[in-house]
Design an enzyme around this catalytic site. Structure first.
Site, PDB file in Angstrom:
ATOM      1  N   ASN A   1      -3.128 -11.644   4.077  1.00 50.49           N
ATOM      2  CA  ASN A   1      -4.048 -10.520   4.202  1.00 50.49           C
ATOM      3  C   ASN A   1      -4.914 -10.327   2.960  1.00 50.49           C
ATOM      4  OD1 ASN A   1      -4.808  -7.911   5.666  1.00 50.49           O
ATOM      5  ND2 ASN A   1      -4.184  -7.158   3.659  1.00 50.49           N
ATOM      6  N   GLU A   2      -6.238 -10.377   3.167  1.00 49.72           N
ATOM      7  CA  GLU A   2      -7.242 -10.030   2.145  1.00 49.72           C
ATOM      8  C   GLU A   2      -7.089 -10.820   0.850  1.00 49.72           C
ATOM      9  OE1 GLU A   2      -7.180  -5.790   1.686  1.00 49.72           O
ATOM     10  OE2 GLU A   2      -7.922  -5.429   3.706  1.00 49.72           O
TER      11      GLU A   2
ATOM     12  N   TRP B   1       1.337  -9.777   4.063  1.00 49.98           N
ATOM     13  CA  TRP B   1       0.631  -9.178   2.926  1.00 49.98           C
ATOM     14  C   TRP B   1       1.145  -9.793   1.616  1.00 49.98           C
ATOM     15  CZ3 TRP B   1      -0.129  -7.023   7.459  1.00 49.98           C
ATOM     16  CH2 TRP B   1      -1.191  -6.136   7.666  1.00 49.98           C
TER      17      TRP B   1
ATOM     18  N   GLU C   1      -9.119  -5.200  10.790  1.00 42.11           N
ATOM     19  CA  GLU C   1      -8.586  -4.005  10.122  1.00 42.11           C
ATOM     20  C   GLU C   1      -9.732  -3.051   9.851  1.00 42.11           C
ATOM     21  OE1 GLU C   1      -5.790  -4.345   6.827  1.00 42.11           O
ATOM     22  OE2 GLU C   1      -6.688  -2.568   5.908  1.00 42.11           O
TER      23      GLU C   1
ATOM     24  N   THR D   1       0.823  -1.208   0.000  1.00 39.32           N
ATOM     25  CA  THR D   1       0.000   0.000   0.000  1.00 39.32           C
ATOM     26  C   THR D   1       0.855   1.255   0.000  1.00 39.32           C
ATOM     27  OG1 THR D   1      -1.920  -1.003   1.066  1.00 39.32           O
ATOM     28  CG2 THR D   1      -1.811   1.355   1.109  1.00 39.32           C
TER      29      THR D   1
END
Length: 798
Positions: free
Chosen positions: A189-190, A148, A274, A106
């Site tokens: 993550n995600e 991530w 989150e 990010t």
């Protein structure tokens, strides 16, 4: 403009509507309406409720903490105190950290502890240091690890593999080597979930000495993990916590925060693992709602904000999110946001292990619009705290409390934060104590506040302040010899790949910076960026940047100049110039932008550089003239004016390992006093609409075209003039005031300070010259707004 949110994307920006709401909110603070009828709340210590796991934030999901370690003392310690120290600031109870994967996630990349299979180095990066500082201040803080992205060797690009399990276990070993105990561990993550992988992870942790590490699944959107657990008892047994992201809606007001029936009935702890992605001040309203409503609506017992702080430069995405901003280690400047004080209204009055009291938690008067409240009791079964938020209330409310069930009926201490106020003196204020009568007491709560009522003591508010903002002075250089191998060079921020200090190769003594990623990583973002790292000040305009380079394998290296913004969805899309040189001697001068439109400005070929040999590259940027030199010989020069100022950087081709040494940035003569003023976020010029010379003509941003309506002159009396006799003018000192031109009259509303950090502030208002809503399109309005460090408040004179 407020963009439409997407599930894995983060946006920022204010709108004119938001400004109006804020202005109306401020009016409500000044003139509160009469109190509503009293709401009765019984705080019963025998009430059932879930065990509280804590409130905290994330370091990672990008390089958002990167510059903190480079801050000098005492400022660095002050920031750390505000984040972690009990009774001082945000007093975080949980910290989730990124398990670095050599890839952008990010707002930058974090280095992996295992760039290549089997080569584990436990001293890389700054997360070990940050976790240690957090533990030193609060030994009870809970630590969570989550990946991530990851190096490409893992599973030959497949994260859900036994390689990644070994990789995570090695990371836990690194934590232990630093004296750190990790309490919780997540997956990817995600990026979905693999039920079998989680079961295998549990088995591996149990057999390798980490049976006490609890697994969180699955850090994505929704509660599908709870559904899977109903169908698969092995998965259910493997997982301790179901964690979901943005449970109240992505970057929402956080008014409604449900989980699911399967999640609530699962017997597992539920976490909002989150949330946030909001400005460190403007996000306070949503944060206040979410912390309470996650439990009331969905029985979530932990709230984790993204991120902990923005210790990144303003050109990096999400440069004002978190609990604080710390963008300038060279000046010592930092700012603590309202988010920190809203968080403190829960964290300074509770602790993990406390228990919610369901019968004393809900909505004031049964109406969401009035606000919410949660009550928790201490394990001693005597102390309690109640946290009340009235973010949407339209008037004051009288609350009557009755304390029963063995809880203390002694003195009640009251603290509050006026979230609608921008005055730090109104944040986290100790109010008059209340003495209950027969266990009963009353409190009038105003709209737009968070209140904490408690029988505990020890709360406090830090008083330290950062230094004034300032630019990173030129000349600047670094020979990298002062660092230990494995560390990151001062101010050098990874955005893709990993640039770390090593013992120099190629027969050179001392230390060098090496790009360590040997193959494409398992990306978290959708982009396939090549490795690059940036350093420096966005205000650097005319300079020569030079460095020694050595390619270790075939491919190319790049020296970057005038770097500004990049697109976080594809971080290879960077506004910058590049000098690219390959091992075969091919060179080029290039320009790139955030849309990935790369232009070759000049190119040629010299004698092959080869591999394992040192060479010197230099890129000179002087006005619109760009000059490239290799080994002291000028190889090309070209004229281009796309980028006028910005950072320097190192870059390589994907998977290309290379070394860099003896970085030098030398300033050149500055521009003439009269010239354009470009927005750092848009690269468009401050422009008088329609080339009008009439008093009251509004100012906007527009493509730079050399017109007289874009030529500004700073005067000795702090004015910015255009057309020779018109001044940049703010008709009022209020936030949201549209900027115009007016005949120069010497008023303070026509006086401006051009600051070293690139901001331009009004002498009368103290507010920043701001592009409304962080827009970057032609015609976007320019206004006054509270300074927040955003790139839409950064200006470059050319």
């Amino acid at each position: 403009m407020i963009p439409s949110p997407g599930p894995a994307r983060r946006y920022r920006g204010w709108s004119a509507v938001a400004a109006l709401v804020l202005a109306l909110s401020s009016a409500l603070v000044a003139f509160p309406a009469p109190a509503q009828a009293a709401t009765a709340i019984t705080i019963n210590g025998t009430s059932g409720g879930r065990v509280f796991d804590g409130v905290g934030a994330i370091s990672g999901g990008g390089g958002n903490s990167r510059l903190l370690i480079d801050y000098p003392e005492p400022q660095r310690g002050q920031i750390l105190d505000y984040l972690f120290k009990p009774g001082y600031g945000a007093a975080m109870q949980i910290m989730k950290v990124e398990i670095g994967g050599d890839t952008n996630s990010t707002s930058g990349a974090e280095p992996s502890h295992e760039h290549t299979r089997g080569a584990v180095n436990c001293d890389r990066g700054y997360e070990w240091w940050l976790m240690g500082e957090a533990k030193a201040r609060n030994p009870g803080i809970k630590l969570v690890g989550l990946a991530w992205g990851a190096p490409g060797w893992i599973g030959n690009g497949n994260f859900w593999s036994s390689d990644s399990i070994d990789y995570l276990v090695a990371w836990l070993g690194c934590a232990a080597s630093h004296g750190l105990t990790i309490d919780y561990l997540g997956g990817w993550n995600e990026r979905g979930r693999d039920v079998t992988w989680y079961k295998n992870l549990r088995s591996a942790l149990n057999s390798r000495g980490y049976a006490n590490v609890k697994i969180v699944a699955s850090d994505e959107f929704g509660w599908g993990s709870a559904d899977d657990a109903q169908r698969d008892s092995g998965f259910a047994n493997a997982v301790a916590v179901f964690g979901s992201h943005y449970v109240c809606g992505y970057r929402s007001a956080q008014t409604n925060c449900p989980s699911s029936t399967n999640a609530v009935n699962s017997g597992k702890a539920l976490w909002a693992s989150e949330n946030g992605s909001d400005d460190y001040n403007a996000g306070a309203n949503a944060l206040a709602r979410g912390i309470n409503r996650d439990y009331i609506d969905g029985k979530m017992t932990a709230y984790i904000n993204w991120p902990v702080l923005a210790a990144i430069t303003p050109n990096v995405p999400w440069s004002t999110t978190g609990l604080a901003v710390a963008p300038q280690p060279w000046s010592g400047y930092y700012s603590i946001g309202k988010n920190a004080w809203v968080m403190a209204q829960t964290t300074q009055f509770t602790a993990p292990g406390w228990r919610y009291l369901d019968s004393a938690s809900g909505y004031l008067g049964g109406n969401r619009g009035n606000g919410s409240y949660v009550s928790l009791k201490s394990p001693n079964n005597s102390d309690y705290s109640t946290v009340i938020e009235t973010m949407d209330a339209g008037s004051a409310q009288d609350l009557t409390f009755t304390v029963t069930g063995g809880l203390s009926t002694g003195t009640v201490h009251v603290w509050s934060t006026n979230v609608r106020s921008s005055n730090p003196a109104d944040h986290f204020v100790k109010r008059s104590d209340i003495t209950p009568s027969n266990g009963t007491f009353s409190l009038t709560v105003q709209p737009g506040y968070v209140y904490s009522i408690t029988t505990t003591t020890g709360q406090g508010k830090g008083t330290a302040a950062g230094s004034a903002q300032g630019s990173l002075a030129l000349p600047y250089g670094d020979d990298f010899d002062g660092y230990q191998p494995g560390r990151e060079a001062k101010y050098l921020m990874d955005h893709q790949g990993s640039f770390e200090v090593v013992t120099c190769g190629g027969g050179r003594s001392g230390r060098c910076v090496r790009q360590m990623s040997e193959q494409a990583p398992i990306f978290w973002t959708s982009g396939h960026a090549e490795p690059f790292a940036l350093l420096g000040d966005l205000g650097w305009r005319n300079y020569t940047v030079s460095t020694d380079v050595m390619l270790e394998k075939s491919g190319y290296v790049q020296l970057v100049g005038r770097a500004t913004n990049y697109n976080h969805e594809g971080p290879q899309n960077l506004n910058a110039y590049y000098l690219r040189v390959a091992d075969n001697g091919a060179w080029s001068l290039r320009s790139n932008n955030t849309s990935g439109n790369q232009r070759t400005l000049a190119s040629g070929t010299i004698s092959a550089l080869g591999t394992g040999r040192w060479h010197k590259l230099a890129l000179t940027l002087n006005g619109s003239t760009l000059t490239a030199a290799i080994d002291g010989t000028t190889v090309g020069s070209v004229s281009d004016s796309a980028w006028v100022a910005g950072q320097i950087g190192y870059a390589t081709g994907q998977g290309v390992t290379a070394q860099f040494d003896n970085l030098s940035i030398t300033p050149l003569a500055g521009p003439a006093p009269t010239g354009e003023i470009r927005g750092a976020g848009s690269n468009r010029c401050l422009d008088v609409n329609g080339q009008s010379q009439s008093d009251g003509a509004v100012v906007q941003i527009w493509d730079c075209n050399g017109g007289a309506n874009q030529k500004w002159t700073p005067t000795s009396s702090n004015q910015l003039t255009v057309y020779g006799n018109k001044c940049l003018d703010a008709p009022s000192a209020a936030s949201g005031t549209r900027i115009q031109i007016w005949s120069c009259n010497g008023g303070t509303n026509q006086q401006w300070r051009i600051n070293a950090d690139g901001t331009i502030t009004g002498v009368q208002s103290g507010l920043c010259l701001d592009v409304t809503g962080a827009a970057t399109t032609n015609g976007a309005a320019v206004e006054l707004w509270t300074c927040n460090g955003g790139s839409n408040q950064q200006w470059i004179r050319t």
